[in-house]
Scaffold this active site. Sequence first.
Site, PDB file in Angstrom:
ATOM      1  N   HIS A   1      80.937  69.314 -46.356  1.00  0.00           N
ATOM      2  CA  HIS A   1      79.741  70.069 -46.716  1.00  0.00           C
ATOM      3  C   HIS A   1      78.766  70.099 -45.551  1.00  0.00           C
ATOM      4  O   HIS A   1      78.538  69.083 -44.907  1.00  0.00           O
ATOM      5  CB  HIS A   1      79.038  69.426 -47.921  1.00  0.00           C
ATOM      6  CG  HIS A   1      79.775  69.614 -49.211  1.00  0.00           C
ATOM      7  ND1 HIS A   1      79.266  69.234 -50.421  1.00  0.00           N
ATOM      8  CD2 HIS A   1      80.996  70.154 -49.479  1.00  0.00           C
ATOM      9  CE1 HIS A   1      80.126  69.534 -51.389  1.00  0.00           C
ATOM     10  NE2 HIS A   1      81.195  70.080 -50.838  1.00  0.00           N
TER      11      HIS A   1
ATOM     12  N   TYR B   1      70.319  68.748 -55.821  1.00  0.00           N
ATOM     13  CA  TYR B   1      69.362  67.719 -56.254  1.00  0.00           C
ATOM     14  C   TYR B   1      68.212  68.467 -56.920  1.00  0.00           C
ATOM     15  O   TYR B   1      67.519  69.233 -56.254  1.00  0.00           O
ATOM     16  CB  TYR B   1      68.832  66.928 -55.059  1.00  0.00           C
ATOM     17  CG  TYR B   1      69.843  65.985 -54.436  1.00  0.00           C
ATOM     18  CD1 TYR B   1      70.823  66.452 -53.560  1.00  0.00           C
ATOM     19  CD2 TYR B   1      69.817  64.620 -54.717  1.00  0.00           C
ATOM     20  CE1 TYR B   1      71.753  65.584 -52.987  1.00  0.00           C
ATOM     21  CE2 TYR B   1      70.739  63.746 -54.142  1.00  0.00           C
ATOM     22  CZ  TYR B   1      71.690  64.235 -53.286  1.00  0.00           C
ATOM     23  OH  TYR B   1      72.605  63.372 -52.720  1.00  0.00           O
TER      24      TYR B   1
ATOM     25  N   PRO C   1      70.749  55.347 -55.651  1.00  0.00           N
ATOM     26  CA  PRO C   1      71.805  56.251 -55.176  1.00  0.00           C
ATOM     27  C   PRO C   1      71.338  57.640 -54.723  1.00  0.00           C
ATOM     28  O   PRO C   1      72.158  58.432 -54.248  1.00  0.00           O
ATOM     29  CB  PRO C   1      72.748  56.375 -56.381  1.00  0.00           C
ATOM     30  CG  PRO C   1      71.931  56.010 -57.560  1.00  0.00           C
ATOM     31  CD  PRO C   1      70.886  55.052 -57.097  1.00  0.00           C
TER      32      PRO C   1
ATOM     33  N   LYS D   1      73.765  56.465 -50.060  1.00  0.00           N
ATOM     34  CA  LYS D   1      73.873  55.619 -48.876  1.00  0.00           C
ATOM     35  C   LYS D   1      74.620  54.289 -49.046  1.00  0.00           C
ATOM     36  O   LYS D   1      74.997  53.675 -48.046  1.00  0.00           O
ATOM     37  CB  LYS D   1      72.466  55.280 -48.368  1.00  0.00           C
ATOM     38  CG  LYS D   1      71.741  56.458 -47.764  1.00  0.00           C
ATOM     39  CD  LYS D   1      72.353  56.817 -46.428  1.00  0.00           C
ATOM     40  CE  LYS D   1      71.843  58.101 -45.881  1.00  0.00           C
ATOM     41  NZ  LYS D   1      72.853  58.989 -45.360  1.00  0.00           N
TER      42      LYS D   1
ATOM     43  N   TYR E   1      70.092  62.059 -44.021  1.00  0.00           N
ATOM     44  CA  TYR E   1      71.131  62.268 -45.026  1.00  0.00           C
ATOM     45  C   TYR E   1      72.527  62.233 -44.399  1.00  0.00           C
ATOM     46  O   TYR E   1      73.452  61.622 -44.950  1.00  0.00           O
ATOM     47  CB  TYR E   1      70.894  63.598 -45.756  1.00  0.00           C
ATOM     48  CG  TYR E   1      71.694  63.733 -47.036  1.00  0.00           C
ATOM     49  CD1 TYR E   1      71.124  63.427 -48.266  1.00  0.00           C
ATOM     50  CD2 TYR E   1      73.015  64.170 -47.009  1.00  0.00           C
ATOM     51  CE1 TYR E   1      71.849  63.545 -49.440  1.00  0.00           C
ATOM     52  CE2 TYR E   1      73.748  64.294 -48.181  1.00  0.00           C
ATOM     53  CZ  TYR E   1      73.163  63.977 -49.394  1.00  0.00           C
ATOM     54  OH  TYR E   1      73.897  64.086 -50.553  1.00  0.00           O
TER      55      TYR E   1
HETATM   56  P1  RFL Z   1      81.579  46.514 -54.042  1.00  0.00           P
HETATM   57  O1  RFL Z   1      82.156  47.871 -54.043  1.00  0.00           O
HETATM   58  O2  RFL Z   1      80.758  46.107 -55.218  1.00  0.00           O
HETATM   59  O3  RFL Z   1      82.777  45.496 -53.837  1.00  0.00           O
HETATM   60  C1  RFL Z   1      82.634  44.113 -54.044  1.00  0.00           C
HETATM   61  C2  RFL Z   1      83.970  43.551 -54.457  1.00  0.00           C
HETATM   62  O4  RFL Z   1      83.853  42.139 -54.597  1.00  0.00           O
HETATM   63  C3  RFL Z   1      84.530  41.749 -55.797  1.00  0.00           C
HETATM   64  N1  RFL Z   1      83.954  40.477 -56.264  1.00  0.00           N
HETATM   65  C4  RFL Z   1      84.579  39.291 -56.147  1.00  0.00           C
HETATM   66  N2  RFL Z   1      85.759  38.943 -55.618  1.00  0.00           N
HETATM   67  C5  RFL Z   1      86.112  37.641 -55.669  1.00  0.00           C
HETATM   68  N3  RFL Z   1      85.367  36.668 -56.249  1.00  0.00           N
HETATM   69  C6  RFL Z   1      84.161  36.975 -56.786  1.00  0.00           C
HETATM   70  N4  RFL Z   1      83.405  36.052 -57.350  1.00  0.00           N
HETATM   71  C7  RFL Z   1      83.730  38.343 -56.742  1.00  0.00           C
HETATM   72  N5  RFL Z   1      82.620  38.988 -57.177  1.00  0.00           N
HETATM   73  C8  RFL Z   1      82.775  40.283 -56.874  1.00  0.00           C
HETATM   74  C9  RFL Z   1      84.290  42.905 -56.745  1.00  0.00           C
HETATM   75  O5  RFL Z   1      85.263  42.953 -57.789  1.00  0.00           O
HETATM   76  C10 RFL Z   1      84.422  44.108 -55.800  1.00  0.00           C
HETATM   77  O6  RFL Z   1      85.735  44.574 -55.713  1.00  0.00           O
HETATM   78  O7  RFL Z   1      80.652  46.272 -52.752  1.00  0.00           O
HETATM   79  P2  RFL Z   1      80.778  46.838 -51.257  1.00  0.00           P
HETATM   80  O8  RFL Z   1      82.144  46.694 -50.728  1.00  0.00           O
HETATM   81  O9  RFL Z   1      79.621  46.253 -50.536  1.00  0.00           O
HETATM   82  O10 RFL Z   1      80.546  48.429 -51.405  1.00  0.00           O
HETATM   83  C11 RFL Z   1      79.317  48.953 -51.808  1.00  0.00           C
HETATM   84  C12 RFL Z   1      79.524  50.256 -52.595  1.00  0.00           C
HETATM   85  O11 RFL Z   1      80.463  50.023 -53.623  1.00  0.00           O
HETATM   86  C13 RFL Z   1      78.216  50.788 -53.191  1.00  0.00           C
HETATM   87  O12 RFL Z   1      77.150  50.618 -52.303  1.00  0.00           O
HETATM   88  C14 RFL Z   1      78.320  52.285 -53.549  1.00  0.00           C
HETATM   89  O13 RFL Z   1      79.195  52.492 -54.627  1.00  0.00           O
HETATM   90  C15 RFL Z   1      76.938  52.841 -53.895  1.00  0.00           C
HETATM   91  N6  RFL Z   1      76.988  54.254 -54.313  1.00  0.00           N
HETATM   92  C16 RFL Z   1      77.071  55.269 -53.376  1.00  0.00           C
HETATM   93  N7  RFL Z   1      77.198  54.985 -52.059  1.00  0.00           N
HETATM   94  C17 RFL Z   1      77.362  55.991 -51.143  1.00  0.00           C
HETATM   95  O14 RFL Z   1      77.451  55.695 -49.940  1.00  0.00           O
HETATM   96  N8  RFL Z   1      77.449  57.317 -51.516  1.00  0.00           N
HETATM   97  C18 RFL Z   1      77.345  57.685 -52.832  1.00  0.00           C
HETATM   98  O15 RFL Z   1      77.487  58.869 -53.133  1.00  0.00           O
HETATM   99  C19 RFL Z   1      77.105  56.655 -53.808  1.00  0.00           C
HETATM  100  N9  RFL Z   1      77.003  56.955 -55.106  1.00  0.00           N
HETATM  101  C20 RFL Z   1      76.917  54.580 -55.674  1.00  0.00           C
HETATM  102  C21 RFL Z   1      76.910  55.964 -56.050  1.00  0.00           C
HETATM  103  C22 RFL Z   1      76.871  53.594 -56.662  1.00  0.00           C
HETATM  104  C23 RFL Z   1      76.806  53.953 -57.984  1.00  0.00           C
HETATM  105  N10 RFL Z   1      76.803  52.896 -58.945  1.00  0.00           N
HETATM  106  C24 RFL Z   1      77.721  52.872 -60.019  1.00  0.00           C
HETATM  107  C25 RFL Z   1      76.115  51.672 -58.646  1.00  0.00           C
HETATM  108  C26 RFL Z   1      76.803  56.320 -57.370  1.00  0.00           C
HETATM  109  C27 RFL Z   1      76.724  55.327 -58.351  1.00  0.00           C
HETATM  110  C28 RFL Z   1      76.562  55.778 -59.777  1.00  0.00           C
HETATM  111  C1  PHB Z   2      78.255  61.203 -56.223  1.00  0.00           C
HETATM  112  O1  PHB Z   2      78.981  62.184 -55.996  1.00  0.00           O
HETATM  113  O2  PHB Z   2      78.610  60.300 -56.993  1.00  0.00           O
HETATM  114  C2  PHB Z   2      76.920  61.129 -55.597  1.00  0.00           C
HETATM  115  C3  PHB Z   2      76.561  62.060 -54.650  1.00  0.00           C
HETATM  116  C4  PHB Z   2      75.295  62.004 -54.075  1.00  0.00           C
HETATM  117  C5  PHB Z   2      74.418  61.011 -54.455  1.00  0.00           C
HETATM  118  C6  PHB Z   2      74.793  60.058 -55.387  1.00  0.00           C
HETATM  119  C7  PHB Z   2      76.046  60.119 -55.957  1.00  0.00           C
HETATM  120  O3  PHB Z   2      73.174  60.981 -53.915  1.00  0.00           O
END
Ligand code: RFL
Ligand code: PHB
Length: 397
Positions: free
Chosen positions: A74, A207, A299, A303, A391
Amino acid sequence: MKLETQVGIVGAGPAGLILSHLLHLEGIDSVVIESRSRQYVEERVRAGLLEQGTVELLKETGAGARLEREGLTHYGIELRFGGRGHRIDFKELANRSVTIYPQNKVVADLFDIRFAAKGRIFLEAADASVHDFGDAGSRGPKPKIRFVAGGEPHELTCDYIAGCDGFHGICRPSIPEGALTVYDRIYPFGWLGILAEAPPSAEELVYAYHERGFSLLSMRSPTISRLYIQCEPDENIEEWPDERIWRELHARLETTDGWHLTEGPILQKGVTGMRSFVIEPMQYGRMFLAGDAAHIVPPTGAKGLNLAVADVRVMADAFTQFYKSGNQEALDNYSRKCLRRVWKVQRFSWWMTSMLHLFHTDNAFDQRRQLAELDYVTSSRAAAQTLAENYVGLQME
Ligand code: RFL
Ligand code: PHB
């Protein structure tokens, strides 16, 4: 069972898996310990948007084959308010792009690569605990990670521990109280997110600011939409039958020029709370924290995953320098280097969140101010460029 490695990694999310992959490419051995099953981690619906720098890293290190085929590139986003859309053109303003490619696919691709390279990953490892990682002033003896896998206790001795275990992990809470400073803000709203079997109703992300609250139109593929609406932080999902979700999305995304939102069967739905959170420093003795273990962003700026990747890049470089030359300087500077980016990304994520959401404590003045800010961002090239360069992802130092 007794095991040894150079870097013991707790957590097989994006941070832990990319770190073990980068270390492997530099000839550094690691072992990853993950409490969940591979299937659980691969099916967890989370991030969807990758910065160009994240995409380039995955491609350059041989982890980008499927991303290259299936990622949707995009060159802009739309900010929608007052019933009209306004495009922010990333190509023109920042000469960069972003890519839609789901986090669970990133993780699945990395599992494939690590297993193909005979990487050691313990899945469904219970009761992980970290020991002997020194303190703020000294590194001490070799640290250990204890865990139970296949019903058997294990002890992994390593040179360093990488805490990549997310916000609810065990590494950060194992650091003595008082050694870390916590910076925290909880927002008075959450996001209700759905995955729907419907072709995305727009080519780029939308957005939307609306008097009923924020909403976001995103996607996972040409046939799957990902949509979010601002809701209460403790919203009960049971009170949101599919028709109510669609009704709310239609109301918040509506335009005056006849744009149409395509509906489809809802495959998954859930509510996420929103917070900004940082700990300082991101290291203690021989333990280094990365990703959500060290910081959380709301979110709205997309990031979290990208910031986790930026951290482990810095960490992998620091380990590489140490194992090649014995020089600890980069390891000593790990937290300082990461935090400069972390705080800029925190600022951006907070700003996007504040500009686009409805705050119950706000009055009509604040709403007029938000609309003026959106008007400014979409009519001033300087302001639009500021949004665009943040962004698409700030350059790595
Ligand atoms: P994770 O992905 O939480 O992975 C951590 C791992 O550690 C495991 N764990 C353990 N393992 C062993 N022993 C224990 N005691 C443990 N405790 C935990 C867990 O099972 C897991 O597998 O962290 P990491 O690697 O730092 O990654 C971070 C990302 O996952 C997170 O920041 C993103 O998902 C945030 N996020 C977004 N980030 C983006 O860059 N772009 C996006 O579009 C975006 N959209 C989002 C998001 C997060 C969302 N939610 C659900 C919070 C949208 C949403 C809705
Ligand atoms: C997503 O596709 O899950 C998503 C995209 C942009 C955001 C947050 C989540 O800012």
